[in-house]
Design a protein around this motif. Structure first.
Motif, PDB file in Angstrom:
ATOM      1  N   ASP A  28     -10.287 -12.461  -6.900  1.00 34.70           N
ATOM      2  CA  ASP A  28      -8.942 -12.439  -6.327  1.00 34.70           C
ATOM      3  C   ASP A  28      -8.509 -11.055  -5.850  1.00 34.70           C
ATOM      4  OD1 ASP A  28      -8.787 -11.434  -8.902  1.00 34.70           O
ATOM      5  OD2 ASP A  28      -6.883 -12.366  -9.366  1.00 34.70           O
ATOM      6  N   THR A  29      -9.307 -10.022  -6.125  1.00 39.11           N
ATOM      7  CA  THR A  29      -8.988  -8.668  -5.656  1.00 39.11           C
ATOM      8  C   THR A  29      -9.851  -8.227  -4.473  1.00 39.11           C
ATOM      9  OG1 THR A  29     -10.567  -7.595  -7.160  1.00 39.11           O
ATOM     10  CG2 THR A  29      -8.346  -8.006  -8.010  1.00 39.11           C
ATOM     11  N   HIS A  30     -10.861  -9.016  -4.116  1.00 35.26           N
ATOM     12  CA  HIS A  30     -11.824  -8.581  -3.097  1.00 35.26           C
ATOM     13  C   HIS A  30     -11.162  -8.279  -1.760  1.00 35.26           C
ATOM     14  CE1 HIS A  30     -15.602 -10.469  -5.195  1.00 35.26           C
ATOM     15  NE2 HIS A  30     -15.012  -9.526  -5.909  1.00 35.26           N
ATOM     16  N   VAL A  31     -10.327  -9.199  -1.282  1.00 40.23           N
ATOM     17  CA  VAL A  31      -9.695  -9.014   0.022  1.00 40.23           C
ATOM     18  C   VAL A  31      -8.857  -7.737   0.046  1.00 40.23           C
ATOM     19  CG1 VAL A  31      -7.876  -9.904   1.529  1.00 40.23           C
ATOM     20  CG2 VAL A  31      -9.742 -11.400   0.834  1.00 40.23           C
ATOM     21  N   GLU A  32      -8.069  -7.530  -0.999  1.00 41.02           N
ATOM     22  CA  GLU A  32      -7.237  -6.329  -1.068  1.00 41.02           C
ATOM     23  C   GLU A  32      -8.075  -5.065  -0.952  1.00 41.02           C
ATOM     24  OE1 GLU A  32      -4.559  -3.826  -4.345  1.00 41.02           O
ATOM     25  OE2 GLU A  32      -5.256  -5.868  -4.816  1.00 41.02           O
ATOM     26  N   PHE A  33      -9.167  -5.003  -1.711  1.00 44.28           N
ATOM     27  CA  PHE A  33      -9.978  -3.787  -1.719  1.00 44.28           C
ATOM     28  C   PHE A  33     -10.799  -3.634  -0.440  1.00 44.28           C
ATOM     29  CE2 PHE A  33      -9.859  -4.055  -6.610  1.00 44.28           C
ATOM     30  CZ  PHE A  33      -8.712  -3.270  -6.645  1.00 44.28           C
ATOM     31  N   ILE A  34     -11.231  -4.758   0.148  1.00 44.90           N
ATOM     32  CA  ILE A  34     -11.938  -4.679   1.427  1.00 44.90           C
ATOM     33  C   ILE A  34     -11.017  -4.088   2.493  1.00 44.90           C
ATOM     34  CG2 ILE A  34     -12.878  -6.053   3.334  1.00 44.90           C
ATOM     35  CD1 ILE A  34     -14.072  -7.940   1.244  1.00 44.90           C
ATOM     36  N   ILE A  35      -9.786  -4.591   2.552  1.00 45.88           N
ATOM     37  CA  ILE A  35      -8.831  -4.099   3.556  1.00 45.88           C
ATOM     38  C   ILE A  35      -8.535  -2.617   3.339  1.00 45.88           C
ATOM     39  CG2 ILE A  35      -6.460  -4.269   4.384  1.00 45.88           C
ATOM     40  CD1 ILE A  35      -6.626  -7.294   3.820  1.00 45.88           C
ATOM     41  N   LYS A  36      -8.230  -2.248   2.106  1.00 45.65           N
ATOM     42  CA  LYS A  36      -7.921  -0.848   1.820  1.00 45.65           C
ATOM     43  C   LYS A  36      -9.115   0.059   2.130  1.00 45.65           C
ATOM     44  CE  LYS A  36      -4.321  -1.421  -1.713  1.00 45.65           C
ATOM     45  NZ  LYS A  36      -3.947  -1.187  -3.131  1.00 45.65           N
ATOM     46  N   GLY A  37     -10.306  -0.388   1.738  1.00 46.27           N
ATOM     47  CA  GLY A  37     -11.499   0.415   1.983  1.00 46.27           C
ATOM     48  C   GLY A  37     -11.801   0.563   3.460  1.00 46.27           C
ATOM     49  N   ALA A  38     -11.699  -0.529   4.209  1.00 46.38           N
ATOM     50  CA  ALA A  38     -11.992  -0.490   5.648  1.00 46.38           C
ATOM     51  C   ALA A  38     -10.998   0.407   6.379  1.00 46.38           C
ATOM     52  CB  ALA A  38     -11.974  -1.901   6.221  1.00 46.38           C
ATOM     53  N   LEU A  39      -9.721   0.277   6.038  1.00 44.86           N
ATOM     54  CA  LEU A  39      -8.700   1.105   6.688  1.00 44.86           C
ATOM     55  C   LEU A  39      -8.881   2.584   6.362  1.00 44.86           C
ATOM     56  CD1 LEU A  39      -5.517  -1.134   6.233  1.00 44.86           C
ATOM     57  CD2 LEU A  39      -6.887  -0.817   8.307  1.00 44.86           C
ATOM     58  N   ALA A  40      -9.506   2.863   5.211  1.00 48.20           N
ATOM     59  CA  ALA A  40      -9.785   4.254   4.831  1.00 48.20           C
ATOM     60  C   ALA A  40     -11.115   4.746   5.387  1.00 48.20           C
ATOM     61  CB  ALA A  40      -9.776   4.390   3.308  1.00 48.20           C
ATOM     62  N   GLY A  41     -11.824   3.879   6.121  1.00 46.13           N
ATOM     63  CA  GLY A  41     -13.077   4.281   6.745  1.00 46.13           C
ATOM     64  C   GLY A  41     -14.281   4.276   5.833  1.00 46.13           C
ATOM     65  N   LYS A  42     -14.200   3.557   4.713  1.00 45.93           N
ATOM     66  CA  LYS A  42     -15.312   3.496   3.765  1.00 45.93           C
ATOM     67  C   LYS A  42     -16.231   2.314   4.085  1.00 45.93           C
ATOM     68  CE  LYS A  42     -13.074   6.693   1.451  1.00 45.93           C
ATOM     69  NZ  LYS A  42     -13.415   8.125   1.639  1.00 45.93           N
ATOM     70  N   ALA A  43     -17.533   2.524   3.984  1.00 47.58           N
ATOM     71  CA  ALA A  43     -18.475   1.408   4.040  1.00 47.58           C
ATOM     72  C   ALA A  43     -18.299   0.563   2.784  1.00 47.58           C
ATOM     73  CB  ALA A  43     -19.905   1.931   4.142  1.00 47.58           C
ATOM     74  N   ILE A  44     -18.607  -0.738   2.891  1.00 47.64           N
ATOM     75  CA  ILE A  44     -18.287  -1.659   1.792  1.00 47.64           C
ATOM     76  C   ILE A  44     -19.457  -2.578   1.497  1.00 47.64           C
ATOM     77  CG2 ILE A  44     -16.805  -3.581   1.081  1.00 47.64           C
ATOM     78  CD1 ILE A  44     -14.644  -2.279   2.966  1.00 47.64           C
ATOM     79  N   LEU A  45     -19.838  -2.629   0.232  1.00 52.19           N
ATOM     80  CA  LEU A  45     -20.738  -3.658  -0.284  1.00 52.19           C
ATOM     81  C   LEU A  45     -19.942  -4.434  -1.308  1.00 52.19           C
ATOM     82  CD1 LEU A  45     -23.384  -5.144  -0.772  1.00 52.19           C
ATOM     83  CD2 LEU A  45     -24.162  -3.233  -2.186  1.00 52.19           C
ATOM     84  N   CYS A  46     -19.646  -5.709  -0.999  1.00 53.80           N
ATOM     85  CA  CYS A  46     -18.754  -6.509  -1.835  1.00 53.80           C
ATOM     86  C   CYS A  46     -19.476  -7.711  -2.409  1.00 53.80           C
ATOM     87  CB  CYS A  46     -17.550  -6.983  -1.007  1.00 53.80           C
ATOM     88  SG  CYS A  46     -16.346  -7.968  -1.941  1.00 53.80           S
ATOM     89  N   GLU A  47     -19.292  -7.938  -3.700  1.00 58.42           N
ATOM     90  CA  GLU A  47     -19.836  -9.136  -4.330  1.00 58.42           C
ATOM     91  C   GLU A  47     -19.245 -10.391  -3.682  1.00 58.42           C
ATOM     92  OE1 GLU A  47     -22.004 -10.256  -6.401  1.00 58.42           O
ATOM     93  OE2 GLU A  47     -22.888  -8.350  -6.940  1.00 58.42           O
ATOM     94  N   LYS A  48     -20.007 -11.478  -3.755  1.00 58.66           N
ATOM     95  CA  LYS A  48     -19.524 -12.754  -3.224  1.00 58.66           C
ATOM     96  C   LYS A  48     -18.608 -13.406  -4.256  1.00 58.66           C
ATOM     97  CE  LYS A  48     -21.430 -15.480  -6.230  1.00 58.66           C
ATOM     98  NZ  LYS A  48     -20.654 -16.432  -7.038  1.00 58.66           N
ATOM     99  N   PRO A  49     -17.753 -14.353  -3.843  1.00 59.03           N
ATOM    100  CA  PRO A  49     -17.350 -14.621  -2.470  1.00 59.03           C
ATOM    101  C   PRO A  49     -16.299 -13.604  -2.036  1.00 59.03           C
ATOM    102  CG  PRO A  49     -16.155 -16.084  -3.922  1.00 59.03           C
ATOM    103  CD  PRO A  49     -17.085 -15.271  -4.799  1.00 59.03           C
ATOM    104  N   ILE A  50     -16.001 -13.596  -0.734  1.00 59.19           N
ATOM    105  CA  ILE A  50     -14.968 -12.684  -0.248  1.00 59.19           C
ATOM    106  C   ILE A  50     -13.627 -13.044  -0.867  1.00 59.19           C
ATOM    107  CG2 ILE A  50     -13.760 -11.844   1.808  1.00 59.19           C
ATOM    108  CD1 ILE A  50     -16.335 -12.538   3.384  1.00 59.19           C
ATOM    109  N   ASP A  51     -13.343 -14.342  -0.933  1.00 57.73           N
ATOM    110  CA  ASP A  51     -12.110 -14.861  -1.536  1.00 57.73           C
ATOM    111  C   ASP A  51     -12.324 -16.345  -1.774  1.00 57.73           C
ATOM    112  OD1 ASP A  51      -9.090 -13.937  -1.974  1.00 57.73           O
ATOM    113  OD2 ASP A  51      -9.022 -15.968  -1.165  1.00 57.73           O
ATOM    114  N   LEU A  52     -11.448 -16.962  -2.547  1.00 61.19           N
ATOM    115  CA  LEU A  52     -11.544 -18.405  -2.769  1.00 61.19           C
ATOM    116  C   LEU A  52     -10.881 -19.201  -1.658  1.00 61.19           C
ATOM    117  CD1 LEU A  52     -10.869 -18.597  -6.615  1.00 61.19           C
ATOM    118  CD2 LEU A  52     -13.070 -18.494  -5.407  1.00 61.19           C
ATOM    119  N   SER A  53     -10.114 -18.528  -0.814  1.00 61.29           N
ATOM    120  CA  SER A  53      -9.424 -19.176   0.294  1.00 61.29           C
ATOM    121  C   SER A  53     -10.004 -18.706   1.624  1.00 61.29           C
ATOM    122  CB  SER A  53      -7.927 -18.848   0.254  1.00 61.29           C
ATOM    123  OG  SER A  53      -7.307 -19.113   1.490  1.00 61.29           O
ATOM    124  N   THR A  54     -10.508 -19.651   2.420  1.00 56.69           N
ATOM    125  CA  THR A  54     -11.042 -19.294   3.731  1.00 56.69           C
ATOM    126  C   THR A  54      -9.952 -18.712   4.621  1.00 56.69           C
ATOM    127  OG1 THR A  54     -12.701 -21.036   3.542  1.00 56.69           O
ATOM    128  CG2 THR A  54     -12.298 -20.170   5.743  1.00 56.69           C
TER     129      THR A  54
END
Length: 331
Positions: A73-99
């Protein structure tokens, strides 16, 4: 050298920390977890710094990449924050429970142009990837049928399963990705059936513990996925590809290859690996190495964010089919 920050200091986060620390091309700089004692313990073990907020990491220009191993439930939040900060991201699955949340996430980050890899580690398993390679090389002619067996050694606690998103989004999503990876095609039709053969109380939360899914690709190839939350002989993960000119099988590796024959049995083998970390240790390491290599060489990462979204869409279709009792058509 790629400088990493690890988000999540639980079981899988600890494994990722070990892999980063052992890589000659990576350095673990920060560890974040909402439970500070876990972050401190893990950071101390690998000579990193435990932080109390993700913002401390995002504001450090020396950090190249985030490895996200927090709760789903935190993946989307951290992906967005990381991407906006210019960080490369390796994220565990799934991205979120909601498509829908996944799609909204993509809309916010699609212009950031940062590398994002989703943790479908099974693509990097040596036997699974060799099966894929031989199939691509025409080793068995044209693929006609694919059979994927996916059985966990034991069912997770109900407390976890209540928030897991169901067996398709939590467990079988790996197998949906393997279907796409091996066939190289998209699903045109998904039909799923399931039962509560292990834990009848799962029916109270709208979930099942035993499933069978049939899939037809856009070109007519067929796939069968069978999944179970409990397998008494270990972590059973196998793939069989049947083609016009033969058969390929990716079987389970074992802790050792010694066979034993006595008066009471013949060719007795060791039990299977106990769970996913042991079964896919090499795959997790290869996944990280692939991510690091992509960052160094500035090449595309894979599996991509889009791969994560498409597996999620298949999980949704399977859940819809289970609920309706009818096949679901995908465009």
């Amino acid at each position: 050298m790629i400088n990493f920050a690890l988000l999540g200091a639980g079981r899988i986060g600890s494994m990722h920390a070990s892999l980063i620390a052992s890589s000659p091309q990576a350095r673990l700089c920060y560890v974040y977890d909402t439970y500070q004692p876990a972050a401190i313990e893990l950071a101390t073990k690998y000579d990193a710094c435990a932080v109390e907020s993700v913002e401390q990491i995002l504001n450090d220009d020396s950090i190249d990449a985030l490895l996200i191993a927090t709760s789903t439930d935190t993946h989307v939040e951290f992906i967005i924050k990381g991407a906006l900060a210019g960080k490369a991201i390796l994220c565990e699955k799934p991205i979120d429970l909601s498509t829908e949340h996944v799609r909204q996430c993509w809309e916010q980050i699609k212009d950031c142009q940062v590398p994002i890899q989703i943790g479908f580690n099974r693509r990097f398993d040596p036997t699974h990837s060799e099966l894929k390679q031989q199939l691509s090389n025409g080793g068995i002619g044209q693929l006609q049928q694919l059979i994927i067996t996916s059985r966990d050694p034991d069912i997770a606690p109900t407390k976890y399963l209540k928030h897991s998103g169901g067996i398709f989004r939590d467990m079988i999503i790996h197998d949906f990705d393997m279907f796409r990876f091996i066939t190289g095609e998209e699903a045109a039709e998904v039909y799923a059936i399931g039962s509560t053969l292990i834990a009848p109380d799962l029916a109270d939360i709208g979930d099942v513990d035993s499933v069978m899914i049939t899939i037809k690709t856009q070109s007519g190839k067929l796939c069968h996925i069978n999944g179970s939350r409990r397998c008494v002989y270990g972590y059973d993960q196998r793939i069989e590809a049947f083609g016009s000119e033969g058969l390929l099988q990716s079987n389970n590796p074992r802790p050792n290859s010694v066979s034993k024959s006595t008066a009471s049995n013949t060719d007795s083998l060791s039990i299977l690996n106990p769970f996913f970390i042991e079964r896919y240790e090499y795959a997790y390491r290869s996944q990280l190495n692939s991510f690091i290599t992509s960052l160094i060489n500035k090449t595309a990462t894979s599996p991509s964010f889009t791969d994560g979204m498409k597996a999620q869409i298949m999980a949704d279709a399977a859940q819809e089919s289970l609920s309706s009792g009818k096949p679901v058509l995908l465009s």
